[in-house]
Design an enzyme around this catalytic site. Sequence first.
Site, short mmCIF file in Angstrom:
data_model
loop_
_atom_site.label_atom_id
_atom_site.label_comp_id
_atom_site.label_asym_id
_atom_site.label_seq_id
_atom_site.Cartn_x
_atom_site.Cartn_y
_atom_site.Cartn_z
N HIS A 114 -72.40 -89.85 3.41
CA HIS A 114 -73.37 -89.69 4.51
C HIS A 114 -72.80 -89.98 5.89
O HIS A 114 -73.51 -89.88 6.88
CB HIS A 114 -74.58 -90.59 4.28
CG HIS A 114 -74.25 -92.06 4.46
ND1 HIS A 114 -73.63 -92.80 3.49
CD2 HIS A 114 -74.41 -92.89 5.51
CE1 HIS A 114 -73.46 -94.03 3.93
NE2 HIS A 114 -73.91 -94.12 5.16
C1 UD1 Z 1 -77.53 -95.73 8.87
C2 UD1 Z 1 -76.48 -96.71 9.38
C3 UD1 Z 1 -75.25 -96.64 8.47
C4 UD1 Z 1 -75.61 -96.84 7.03
C5 UD1 Z 1 -76.68 -95.83 6.65
C6 UD1 Z 1 -77.11 -96.02 5.21
C7 UD1 Z 1 -76.44 -97.08 11.81
C8 UD1 Z 1 -75.68 -96.80 13.04
N1 UD1 Z 1 -76.05 -96.40 10.73
O1 UD1 Z 1 -77.01 -94.44 9.03
O2 UD1 Z 1 -74.35 -97.65 8.86
O3 UD1 Z 1 -74.47 -96.67 6.21
O4 UD1 Z 1 -77.80 -96.02 7.53
O5 UD1 Z 1 -78.13 -95.16 4.88
O6 UD1 Z 1 -77.33 -97.88 11.82
N2 UD1 Z 1 -83.63 -90.32 7.57
C9 UD1 Z 1 -84.68 -89.94 6.77
N3 UD1 Z 1 -85.36 -90.94 6.12
C10 UD1 Z 1 -85.05 -92.24 6.25
C11 UD1 Z 1 -83.97 -92.60 7.06
C12 UD1 Z 1 -83.27 -91.62 7.72
O7 UD1 Z 1 -85.01 -88.77 6.63
O8 UD1 Z 1 -85.71 -93.10 5.65
C13 UD1 Z 1 -82.89 -89.28 8.30
C14 UD1 Z 1 -83.04 -89.49 9.80
O9 UD1 Z 1 -84.13 -88.82 10.30
C15 UD1 Z 1 -81.73 -88.93 10.31
C16 UD1 Z 1 -80.76 -89.19 9.18
O10 UD1 Z 1 -81.52 -89.43 8.02
O11 UD1 Z 1 -81.81 -87.57 10.51
C17 UD1 Z 1 -79.85 -90.33 9.49
O12 UD1 Z 1 -80.57 -91.56 9.60
P1 UD1 Z 1 -80.10 -92.75 10.59
O13 UD1 Z 1 -80.94 -93.95 10.34
O14 UD1 Z 1 -79.98 -92.23 11.96
O15 UD1 Z 1 -78.65 -93.12 10.22
P2 UD1 Z 1 -77.91 -93.16 8.86
O16 UD1 Z 1 -77.01 -91.98 8.81
O17 UD1 Z 1 -78.89 -93.36 7.74
#
Ligand code: UD1
Length: 375
Positions: free
Chosen positions: A210
């Site tokens: 991811h």
């Molecule tokens: C975050 C952390 C990363 C960790 C990862 C584990 C930061 C900078 N990054 O990255 O260190 O390894 O979490 O998962 O804090 N999304 C959903 N549902 C959710 C959560 C996220 O659909 O419950 C989508 C968001 O809308 C976004 C994408 O997933 O488009 C990424 O989510 P985001 O929380 O921005 O960062 P991660 O890549 O999850």
Amino acid sequence: MLKIILVAGARPNFMKIAPILRAFKKRPEINPVLVHTGQHYDQNMSGSFFEDLGIKNPDYHLEAGPGSHANQTANIMICFEEVCLKEKPDLVLVVGDVNSTIGAGLVAKKLQIKLAHVEAGLRSGDRSMPEEINRLATDSISDYFFTTEPKGTINLLNEGVPEGKIQFAGHVMIDNLFFQLSRLEKMETSLSTSPLKSRIQKPYICMTMHRPSNVDNKDTLSGLLETVQQLSSDAPVIFPCHPRTKKQIEKFGLMSRFSFYKDQPGLSSGVYLFEPLGYNEFLNLWKDASLVLTDSGGLQEETTALKIPCITMRENTERPVTVDIGSNEIAGTDTEKILALGKKALDGKWKESRIPDKWDGKASERIVEFIVKEL
Ligand code: UD1
């Protein structure tokens, strides 16, 4: 009575907070207040973890939600400030390196509240990683530092942190892993009949991916998926897919090209794509894998604790003990390297490894002792 706010926000935080809460509960002089920032919000990224890990319902849910880094961190800060002003805690404890870690940390320090960082001192040296910025920034304002491996302590000392403020505590995530494994043994029957596990036969490969550096660029993502596809001719690859990765696979039109299977995996070759799994179901899956392929930080450590071959699809690691003595190898995005290492693992020729010092299930207890003494 010591009032301590514990902050959790994203998936990799929940398994670190759970054992600390368990240790706090044994101490009548501590009143823990649990704050969920809402950085992760889907049931399978957050809610199911609270259920699986037996974490109490948060005292506050900030519902920060998605957004750019600035947007998300700012939302966390605005909401968390209100909580701190109301609760007036003696200490704020943050874990890991996500946006919730630095967001909450900044608020605490600006209100002159003591700040403890669990999993402090890790450095990848790669400032293009958002987590590296969060690590550096959090450690630059923390009062107490709990490290998971000797290199973490060395990094902090090199950056001028006084020795007395650092405790090499071991790893709370491994406390949780051992705790959950023993619970899992009792639940094994019901979980092994879970739809996923019951359809897979050994040997199989478990994969997670991811990181923005792997999934946000079409060529990189498509190259990695091509490599995994090749590897899957020797053993099926089970790939519970993070929402970010799924969005990118869809955006780049790679879903059909790589012929993923959403359900009903057979037992033969292929890459099987799934929604993210809860903690227990995922543990039940990777603990019996012949190989784990990942770009996660935590999984490099968890596989080391169970001595399972792990190939990390990153150019570096902030967790060097997993490579130096553990079962992890760094392969970057190099197809040849990944395939050669993959073959070694499937042929049972992986390197010998050891479990790092103090990864013994007692890190949370050490942390609580230190905090009670300091405060
Ligand atoms: C975050 C952390 C990363 C960790 C990862 C584990 C930061 C900078 N990054 O990255 O260190 O390894 O979490 O998962 O804090 N999304 C959903 N549902 C959710 C959560 C996220 O659909 O419950 C989508 C968001 O809308 C976004 C994408 O997933 O488009 C990424 O989510 P985001 O929380 O921005 O960062 P991660 O890549 O999850």
